[in-house]
Enzyme design. Structure first.
Site, PDB file in Angstrom:
ATOM      1  N   ASP A 118       0.318  -0.873  -4.930  1.00 36.18           N
ATOM      2  CA  ASP A 118      -0.901  -0.388  -5.597  1.00 36.18           C
ATOM      3  C   ASP A 118      -0.728   0.924  -6.334  1.00 36.18           C
ATOM      4  O   ASP A 118      -1.477   1.228  -7.266  1.00 36.18           O
ATOM      5  CB  ASP A 118      -2.076  -0.314  -4.608  1.00 36.18           C
ATOM      6  CG  ASP A 118      -1.856   0.715  -3.507  1.00 36.18           C
ATOM      7  OD1 ASP A 118      -0.690   1.110  -3.267  1.00 36.18           O
ATOM      8  OD2 ASP A 118      -2.841   1.107  -2.856  1.00 36.18           O
TER       9      ASP A 118
ATOM     10  N   HIS B 145     -11.017  -2.317  -0.201  1.00 38.30           N
ATOM     11  CA  HIS B 145     -11.052  -1.049  -0.938  1.00 38.30           C
ATOM     12  C   HIS B 145     -11.889  -1.049  -2.206  1.00 38.30           C
ATOM     13  O   HIS B 145     -11.758  -0.150  -3.036  1.00 38.30           O
ATOM     14  CB  HIS B 145      -9.626  -0.579  -1.248  1.00 38.30           C
ATOM     15  CG  HIS B 145      -9.388   0.820  -0.760  1.00 38.30           C
ATOM     16  ND1 HIS B 145      -8.412   1.629  -1.263  1.00 38.30           N
ATOM     17  CD2 HIS B 145     -10.014   1.534   0.196  1.00 38.30           C
ATOM     18  CE1 HIS B 145      -8.448   2.782  -0.639  1.00 38.30           C
ATOM     19  NE2 HIS B 145      -9.407   2.750   0.251  1.00 38.30           N
TER      20      HIS B 145
ATOM     21  N   ASP C  36       0.844  -1.187   0.000  1.00 40.32           N
ATOM     22  CA  ASP C  36       0.000   0.000   0.000  1.00 40.32           C
ATOM     23  C   ASP C  36       0.889   1.249   0.000  1.00 40.32           C
ATOM     24  O   ASP C  36       1.587   1.527   0.990  1.00 40.32           O
ATOM     25  CB  ASP C  36      -0.876  -0.034   1.266  1.00 40.32           C
ATOM     26  CG  ASP C  36      -2.129   0.813   1.100  1.00 40.32           C
ATOM     27  OD1 ASP C  36      -2.200   1.569   0.123  1.00 40.32           O
ATOM     28  OD2 ASP C  36      -3.027   0.691   1.954  1.00 40.32           O
ATOM     29  N   ASP C  37       0.868   1.968  -1.104  1.00 40.87           N
ATOM     30  CA  ASP C  37       1.676   3.194  -1.236  1.00 40.87           C
ATOM     31  C   ASP C  37       3.180   2.940  -1.150  1.00 40.87           C
ATOM     32  O   ASP C  37       3.951   3.891  -0.947  1.00 40.87           O
ATOM     33  CB  ASP C  37       1.313   4.232  -0.160  1.00 40.87           C
ATOM     34  CG  ASP C  37      -0.014   4.927  -0.421  1.00 40.87           C
ATOM     35  OD1 ASP C  37      -0.712   4.545  -1.381  1.00 40.87           O
ATOM     36  OD2 ASP C  37      -0.353   5.846   0.336  1.00 40.87           O
TER      37      ASP C  37
ATOM     38  N   CYS D 164      -5.197   4.037  -5.045  1.00 45.96           N
ATOM     39  CA  CYS D 164      -5.420   2.718  -4.470  1.00 45.96           C
ATOM     40  C   CYS D 164      -6.622   1.954  -4.994  1.00 45.96           C
ATOM     41  O   CYS D 164      -6.494   0.883  -5.591  1.00 45.96           O
ATOM     42  CB  CYS D 164      -5.514   2.861  -2.964  1.00 45.96           C
ATOM     43  SG  CYS D 164      -6.483   4.299  -2.450  1.00 45.96           S
TER      44      CYS D 164
END
Lengths: 488, 488
Positions: free
Chosen positions: A254, A107, A4-5, A44
């Protein structure tokens, strides 16, 4: 394994100076490294929707039309989610009796009908939204953490994240959930799909006690070290269960590092321009490693232009499942790349919302639209390209270049700093190629109904399934839908 | 093995996306990688003078006082050169009967008294200055290429560089010269010091026919590939001669990539700020690898803060020669690092001419002065930080911050984009530490007589030794010395 990121430059093998990712570096040494791998979107939710559908957000509905070229995602207010018209990877894998589990961040919509167990997953441990917070439950509930179809608690409540110290044992829980699932399927000799999607490198970044303070890079690095350790544990488990020669593992992220959050809360995009939310390389170029001992040759580097959407098609191919034939797929089956080191010719499209901003073909990239973030945001101190500024490229207004696209050669100039002269033969030749590719793409493109237009405070995680048992149901306000505001 | 203008980010092992340095990546896998290694200066000549003297330019005289904080080097007009007061590494190695050869660029003064064979080297094949050109011999002679103490021809004449195609076989010649020297010493069982200093990655970059067009990065990448290949050949030669377990090899570069030259003529500084000529990380952080099979543990990463000056002290230590005890040395003996993976506490000083601009201690760096390049240059299109701009940091005027230095944490923020708040405890604590270190440094500092102040067209390479035999002597103009103009 979807981070994530996390940024391209966060791995030792991609040049992070502190070299704190021994497990990932070893994974690369035992597998295939992809320096030219892309997210499907610089944000995301759309990127994750594309991973599970094999299709661009504009085709699978994970975008907005509320304004031109805006990134949209699934905060708690979002009314929409992944459309029933889409076919998700775990739904297709059921054809071959795969057990599927998602661990971590979903998400793709948090309302009941959108949750993972409704969309092909047999198990889930994790949260439907980002772990922002803590919130005062009266105006905004904290994000629930689900075990399968019922919540087990909420972030900052049962699942603590200490925003001050950065301490949380959630990655350890996610690791255990992943290991346990793998072991159970191996014992049952059942084929499985594990979608391991921890969120520790997304702000507010966190790590467990053992890792806090260990990194030379501060708290963000602590989170990376814990994820790296966990990935090492997962690969080791595959080996100790003796299923490593029969398991395709892929690691990526992502979207680009969230450089606007500063170094205490975000990672590195290495030599690339800008980060998350942008269609410069820093926004969409991802770290990527494929691992399958005995099938993927160890220690190789593939210069294939790859996309998270390819994981959809490749996973189906590896499982022996046919992809859907009633729709346009954007993902490629990377099998020839993985198993024969072939190179497949394909473009990479960079979208922001409903707007194709740029295209990469070979080493060249053409920007048809440029935008970092608005002057309004920038003047408030929000900077999507901190310390970087390429005149006429990192523009603070949406600038159209359709007639004279900005062209970069990403081999010579990975940082997108030196546009190729419009007067050169090289420019003319590439524009001709790109025009044909874009024309074909746009002619075939039928945008889906946008899912990320409407927001409503009533749909927030007030009373997720299972809240009664925990005594954690909250009262939702009256429904008052509005068109979501997507500022970037 | 000292590269010319090669950047930290040019090696696969340091994250260059095209991963085109298999020999260097293998060297790192067999040796020790240094992600925190520094040039002694952001410019070539002073950095090279420091390598051979183990002392900062301000101590060994390779700097100018013509203006404040200016980089100076040794173009053909320079009157000065390396001072007789300095002791050079090959001079000291003579104590143990080492044979010494320099292959490639000297750059410590081209007038007769300054040349390598006058300063401890037994052999030389290469040039005293940069390979700029071609020149019209009436106003400016082309640079001579020497074999020992006589010229063998000139660049662009006997030693061709085709500026248009980038073709030149000079790296191949330098490779052969290096291999031949190694083989001869091995046969003679004589200890040796080879200073292999090719210049192919300095503009105008060149490569031989076999490598031209091979890189995904264009011509600059072709040059890197040829150097990488050559380094592989040199290491292989050591192995095939059976002397690899008895040879200390170090690879680094003289300063950061010359990013102001654009991507066709310059390399990459990876995630670092700016490049050559500046005291930001991009100007002085260098790729560095130590190799000594059997003595240096394979596949290790050392976070030691290192400097090219350490190669002086370390080489002496390895050869069993005592360093000079009549002067301040800036280089450290890295033996404990190389052989026991220790970490030595030491600061890195960043100078521009006579001005200490910055200091690094641990992960922190304090800038006391900032300057990229002047507005005059910048407005002409010369940009030392293309695509990068950190307000208040990459300043176009010389800005003093002595009272409130700009502080960065290079672990969290290797790109020097987020100054630490002056109001934080972290700031206060580091400033206290840095102040003490700087004070001690400045109290001990006795600047040498500056060697790079005077220029004169009469001293150019009109008639190098050996020119008669080749019929290549040119007539020098009358001596009219002036104070050299150092614009940056």
């Amino acid at each position: 394994m979807l981070m994530d990121d996390m940024g391209w430059g966060d791995l030792g093998v991609f040049g992070e100076p502190s070299k704190e990712t021994p497990s990932l570096d070893l994974m690369a040494a035992q597998g295939m490294l992809f320096p030219n791998f892309y997210a499907a979107n610089p944000l995301c939710s759309p990127s994750r929707a594309s991973l599970l559908t094999g299709r661009l957000p504009v085709r699978n509905g994970f975008y907005t039309t509320n304004a031109h070229a805006r990134n949209a995602y699934t905060p708690q207010e979002i009314v929409g989610g992944i459309s029933q018209d889409e076919i998700l990877l775990p739904e297709l894998l059921k054809n071959k009796d795969y057990a599927s589990k998602i661990v971590g961040k979903w998400h793709l919509g948090h309302r009941t009908q959108y949750l993972p167990l409704k969309r092909g997953f047999d198990e889930w441990f994790g949260a439907p939204n980002c772990h922002f917070g803590p919130y005062n439950d009266s105006f905004r509930p904290n994000i629930p953490v689900y075990n399968n179809s019922e919540m087990k608690g909420r972030y900052y409540e049962e699942f603590e994240i200490n925003v001050k110290t950065g301490e949380s044992n959630i990655t350890q829980i996610y690791l255990e959930e992943g290991l346990d699932f793998i072991s159970r399927q191996a014992t049952a000799q059942r084929p499985f799909f594990l979608y391991w999607a921890p969120d520790a490198t997304h702000a507010p970044v966190y790590a467990s006690k053992h890792f806090l303070g260990k990194s030379q890079r501060g708290r963000y690095g602590d989170a990376v070290m814990e994820l790296d350790y966990s990935i090492g544990q997962i690969l080791e488990r595959l080996v100790s269960l003796g299923i490593h020669n029969n398991t395709f593992v892929f690691f990526t992220s992502d979207n680009g590092a969230a450089v606007m959050s500063g170094p205490r809360q975000s990672g590195s995009n290495g030599p690339f321009l800008c980060g998350k939310e942008t269609t410069f390389e820093g926004g969409m170029r991802e770290p990527a490693i494929a691992w399958w001992p005995g099938r993927i040759p160890a220690g190789t580097v593939s210069h294939q232009l790859g996309s998270v959407m390819d994981l959809f098609s490749t996973s189906l191919s590896v499982a022996g499942v046919l992809p859907p034939d009633d729709r346009v797929m954007d993902g490629l089956d990377l099998s020839p790349v993985l198993f024969n080191n072939s190179l497949l010719d394909r473009p990479i499209f960079y979208y922001r919302g409903n707007q194709m901003m740029a295209v990469r073909i070979g080493q060249y990239k053409a920007h048809y639209w440029t935008w970092s973030n608005s002057w309004e945001e920038f003047n408030k101190g929000i900077n999507f390209c901190p310390g970087q500024e390429v005149p006429g490229v990192t523009t603070h207004t949406q600038e159209e270049h359709t007639m004279l696209p900005l062209i970069f050669h990403l081999g010579r100039d990975p940082g997108e700093r030196f546009p190729i002269s419009v007067l050169s033969e090289e420019y003319e030749e590439f524009v001709r190629r790109a025009t044909a590719v874009v024309k074909e793409h746009q002619e075939r493109l039928i945008p889906a109904v946008p899912q990320l237009n409407m927001c409503d405070a009533a749909v927030m995680n007030w009373s997720p399934a299972g809240c009664e048992r925990l005594g954690k149901c909250l009262k939702a306000p009256e429904s008052k839908p509005w068109k979501c505001d997507w500022p970037h």
